[in-house]
Design a protein around this motif. Structure first.
Motif, mmCIF file in Angstrom:
data_model
loop_
_atom_site.group_PDB
_atom_site.id
_atom_site.type_symbol
_atom_site.label_atom_id
_atom_site.label_comp_id
_atom_site.label_asym_id
_atom_site.label_seq_id
_atom_site.Cartn_x
_atom_site.Cartn_y
_atom_site.Cartn_z
ATOM 1 N N ALA A 66 26.738 8.654 50.900
ATOM 2 C CA ALA A 66 27.953 7.594 51.191
ATOM 3 C C ALA A 66 28.519 8.488 52.501
ATOM 4 C CB ALA A 66 28.861 8.009 49.988
ATOM 5 N N ALA A 67 28.630 9.681 52.766
ATOM 6 C CA ALA A 67 29.331 10.163 53.900
ATOM 7 C C ALA A 67 28.098 10.273 55.080
ATOM 8 C CB ALA A 67 29.848 11.439 53.615
ATOM 9 N N GLY A 68 26.958 10.121 54.969
ATOM 10 C CA GLY A 68 25.957 10.310 55.878
ATOM 11 C C GLY A 68 24.591 10.899 55.314
ATOM 12 N N SER A 69 23.700 11.153 56.091
ATOM 13 C CA SER A 69 22.353 11.680 55.793
ATOM 14 C C SER A 69 22.318 12.983 55.713
ATOM 15 C CB SER A 69 21.259 10.942 56.593
ATOM 16 O OG SER A 69 21.460 11.627 57.887
ATOM 17 N N THR A 156 29.915 17.392 53.983
ATOM 18 C CA THR A 156 31.040 18.173 52.983
ATOM 19 C C THR A 156 31.408 17.350 52.287
ATOM 20 O OG1 THR A 156 32.724 17.823 54.746
ATOM 21 C CG2 THR A 156 31.376 19.996 54.548
ATOM 22 N N GLY A 157 31.779 17.179 50.949
ATOM 23 C CA GLY A 157 32.408 16.652 50.049
ATOM 24 C C GLY A 157 31.297 15.828 49.074
ATOM 25 N N GLU A 158 30.069 16.115 49.123
ATOM 26 C CA GLU A 158 28.943 15.405 48.418
ATOM 27 C C GLU A 158 28.183 16.356 47.588
ATOM 28 O OE1 GLU A 158 26.792 13.062 50.866
ATOM 29 O OE2 GLU A 158 28.187 11.633 51.123
ATOM 30 N N SER A 159 28.676 17.586 47.328
ATOM 31 C CA SER A 159 27.890 18.780 46.755
ATOM 32 C C SER A 159 27.127 18.364 45.476
ATOM 33 C CB SER A 159 28.678 20.060 46.814
ATOM 34 O OG SER A 159 29.814 19.815 45.972
ATOM 35 N N GLN A 160 28.313 17.720 44.508
ATOM 36 C CA GLN A 160 27.720 17.539 43.096
ATOM 37 C C GLN A 160 26.630 16.804 43.136
ATOM 38 O OE1 GLN A 160 30.838 15.931 40.480
ATOM 39 N NE2 GLN A 160 29.511 15.643 38.817
ATOM 40 N N GLU A 161 26.503 15.375 44.074
ATOM 41 C CA GLU A 161 25.529 14.567 44.000
ATOM 42 C C GLU A 161 24.208 15.097 44.514
ATOM 43 O OE1 GLU A 161 24.077 10.424 46.260
ATOM 44 O OE2 GLU A 161 26.030 10.940 46.263
ATOM 45 N N ARG A 162 24.356 15.884 45.760
ATOM 46 C CA ARG A 162 23.390 16.464 46.649
ATOM 47 C C ARG A 162 22.858 17.654 45.605
ATOM 48 N NH1 ARG A 162 22.176 13.567 51.340
ATOM 49 N NH2 ARG A 162 24.049 12.570 51.990
#
Length: 183
Positions: A66-69, A156-162
């Protein structure tokens, strides 16, 4: 007349049901990624990832978000003569996170994987284009006495999904043949 109306209704219902059935969807076999230099394969590449490079001393994968690759890099260290201390690798990674510009260490976890124990280290720092998070996985190579490392860098902010994607990837790694040790 009612009989023919009833038969016509049944026929129309049958035609309607025939058109409502879905055509069988084509099943696509998952992509297998092998790297003989590393001596590993990704048995079924998780759908979040695409292969940027799978030859030489590393496998490089990309993943949209969502916030980038994001970018996952799989490497293997040199063959070790004695035991490998994964805890020491985590301590070194913690120090590197904390000493980086804008660096912060978020902690580590011990994981049980199909090939044995693995450890994660997660943190953030100021990257070239802004803040990024990284999750590192350290494990023992499934076929040799080498450290196998996966480094996943993402916004940052995508840690759960990543991290979920990373764990899925880790579960697909298996050893193949004999690996040429890195220098």
């Amino acid at each position: 007349m009612t009989r023919s109306l009833f038969a016509l209704s049944i026929f129309a219902l049958g035609l309607g049901l025939a058109h409502c059935t879905k055509a069988p969807q084509e099943v696509v076999a998952p992509e297998r990624v092998e790297n003989r230099d590393l001596g590993i394969a990704i048995a079924a590449l998780p759908s979040a990832f695409s292969v940027a490079n799978a030859s030489g001393p590393e496998i490089v994968l990309e993943a949209a978000g969502a916030a980038g690759s994001g970018r996952a890099v799989i490497t293997a260290g040199p063959e070790e003569q004695f035991g490998i201390n994964l805890i020491e690798a985590i301590k070194e990674r913690k120090a590197l996170f904390e000493s980086a510009p804008g660096g912060e260490y978020f902690g580590n976890r011990e994981l049980g994987t199909p090939t044995g124990t693995a450890f994660t280290a997660r943190g953030a720092y100021d990257g070239e284009y802004g803040p990024v998070e990284e999750t590192w996985v350290y494990s023992i190579h499934p076929m040799a006495n080498r450290v196998l490392t996966i480094t996943y860098t993402y916004p940052t902010g995508e840690s759960q999904e990543r991290v979920g994607q990373l764990l899925e990837l880790l579960g697909e790694i298996q050893g193949i043949g004999s690996a040429a040790p890195s220098e």
